[in-house]
Design a protein around this motif. Structure first.
Motif, short mmCIF file in Angstrom:
data_model
loop_
_atom_site.label_atom_id
_atom_site.label_comp_id
_atom_site.label_asym_id
_atom_site.label_seq_id
_atom_site.Cartn_x
_atom_site.Cartn_y
_atom_site.Cartn_z
N HIS A 95 0.79 -1.23 0.00
CA HIS A 95 0.00 0.00 0.00
C HIS A 95 0.83 1.28 0.00
N LEU A 96 2.15 1.15 0.12
CA LEU A 96 3.06 2.28 0.04
C LEU A 96 4.12 1.94 -0.99
N ASN A 97 4.55 2.92 -1.79
CA ASN A 97 5.62 2.60 -2.73
C ASN A 97 6.97 2.60 -1.99
N GLU A 98 8.02 2.17 -2.67
CA GLU A 98 9.32 2.01 -2.01
C GLU A 98 9.88 3.34 -1.51
N LYS A 99 9.67 4.41 -2.25
CA LYS A 99 10.13 5.72 -1.79
C LYS A 99 9.38 6.12 -0.53
N GLU A 100 8.07 5.90 -0.50
CA GLU A 100 7.29 6.21 0.69
C GLU A 100 7.75 5.39 1.89
N CYS A 101 8.05 4.12 1.66
CA CYS A 101 8.55 3.26 2.75
C CYS A 101 9.84 3.83 3.32
N ALA A 102 10.75 4.24 2.44
CA ALA A 102 12.04 4.78 2.90
C ALA A 102 11.86 6.10 3.64
N LEU A 103 11.00 6.99 3.12
CA LEU A 103 10.76 8.27 3.79
C LEU A 103 10.05 8.06 5.13
N MET A 104 9.11 7.13 5.18
CA MET A 104 8.42 6.82 6.43
C MET A 104 9.43 6.33 7.47
N ALA A 105 10.27 5.39 7.07
CA ALA A 105 11.27 4.83 7.99
C ALA A 105 12.26 5.91 8.43
N LEU A 106 12.64 6.80 7.52
CA LEU A 106 13.54 7.89 7.87
C LEU A 106 12.91 8.80 8.92
N SER A 107 11.66 9.15 8.73
CA SER A 107 10.97 10.02 9.68
C SER A 107 10.95 9.39 11.07
N ILE A 108 10.72 8.09 11.13
CA ILE A 108 10.68 7.40 12.43
C ILE A 108 12.08 7.31 13.03
N ALA A 109 13.10 7.05 12.20
CA ALA A 109 14.48 7.01 12.70
C ALA A 109 14.88 8.36 13.29
N VAL A 110 14.46 9.46 12.62
CA VAL A 110 14.73 10.80 13.15
C VAL A 110 13.97 11.00 14.46
N ASN A 111 12.71 10.63 14.48
CA ASN A 111 11.91 10.75 15.70
C ASN A 111 12.58 10.02 16.86
N ASN A 112 13.17 8.87 16.57
CA ASN A 112 13.78 8.05 17.61
C ASN A 112 15.25 8.40 17.84
N ASN A 113 15.75 9.41 17.12
CA ASN A 113 17.12 9.89 17.27
C ASN A 113 18.15 8.78 17.09
N ASN A 114 17.95 7.96 16.05
CA ASN A 114 18.84 6.83 15.78
C ASN A 114 19.72 7.16 14.57
N ALA A 115 20.95 7.58 14.84
CA ALA A 115 21.85 8.05 13.78
C ALA A 115 22.14 6.97 12.74
N VAL A 116 22.30 5.72 13.17
CA VAL A 116 22.60 4.64 12.24
C VAL A 116 21.45 4.46 11.25
N LEU A 117 20.22 4.41 11.76
CA LEU A 117 19.06 4.22 10.89
C LEU A 117 18.73 5.47 10.09
N ILE A 118 19.02 6.65 10.64
CA ILE A 118 18.82 7.88 9.87
C ILE A 118 19.69 7.83 8.61
#
Length: 194
Positions: A52-75
């Protein structure tokens, strides 16, 4: 080499890290020969695609959550994933901005919700939220990132408001579900990959 060590190495390679990388959490999982490592690897891998999400949306979604969680490796990892899926610098910046803005909103509106006092709803918020008015990723996707961050941060009022907005924009409940699923997996992975 044990199955757990091999799975940890596969997980690390999937996350763009050296197979020999270790931190405290990975060491404990490895020492304990944890079966969980396989689940974590499979869950993490599932964030790269969605029905239900394209690959770019998946990556941007994951990035937003990594930033929210302050995880430099995943960012770093999900920024590279977003770029590989042709996200623009503006879209990447918006995913970052969304995490920051929603952190503000989640604290503010959770406070209002927790107190339940009418007085606090009458006092002007006096916070700027221009980013929400005309997002470069589009209103519907920005709202999807917003609901995902709000779910991670535990703001019931924000989750309900964003869900209503997303559905009002014509998105499916399946898109909402996948956004929150990705958010939960990235939050989980961040406890081990940091």
């Amino acid at each position: 080499m044990s199955d757990v060590t091999e799975t940890i190495q596969e997980l690390l390679l999937t996350a763009g890290l050296d197979a020999g990388y270790r931190n405290e959490s990975l060491i404990l999982l490895e020492k304990g020969n944890s079966r969980y490592v396989r689940d974590l690897k499979l869950n993490f891998s599932s964030t790269f695609s969605s029905s239900h999400l394209n690959e770019k949306e998946c990556a941007l979604m994951a990035l937003s959550i990594a930033v929210n969680n302050n995880n430099a490796v995943l960012i770093n990892f999900f920024e590279q994933q977003a770029l590989a899926k042709e996200a623009t610098a503006e879209e990447i910046a918006e995913a970052v901005g969304c995490a920051s803005l929603l952190a503000l909103n989640n604290v503010f509106y959770r406070f209002r919700h927790f107190t339940g006092k009418e007085k606090y709803t009458q006092i002007p918020a006096r916070v700027r939220m221009q980013l929400m008015s005309s997002p470069v990723t589009g209103k519907e996707f920005f709202e999807l990132m917003s609901i995902a961050v709000s779910a991670v941060n535990g703001c019931e009022m924000c989750v309900n408001a964003h869900e209503q907005s997303i559905l009002g924009l014509g998105a499916s409940e399946e898109r909402i579900f996948d956004a929150v699923r990705i958010a939960s997996i990235i939050t989980s992975a961040g406890k081990v990959i940091y």
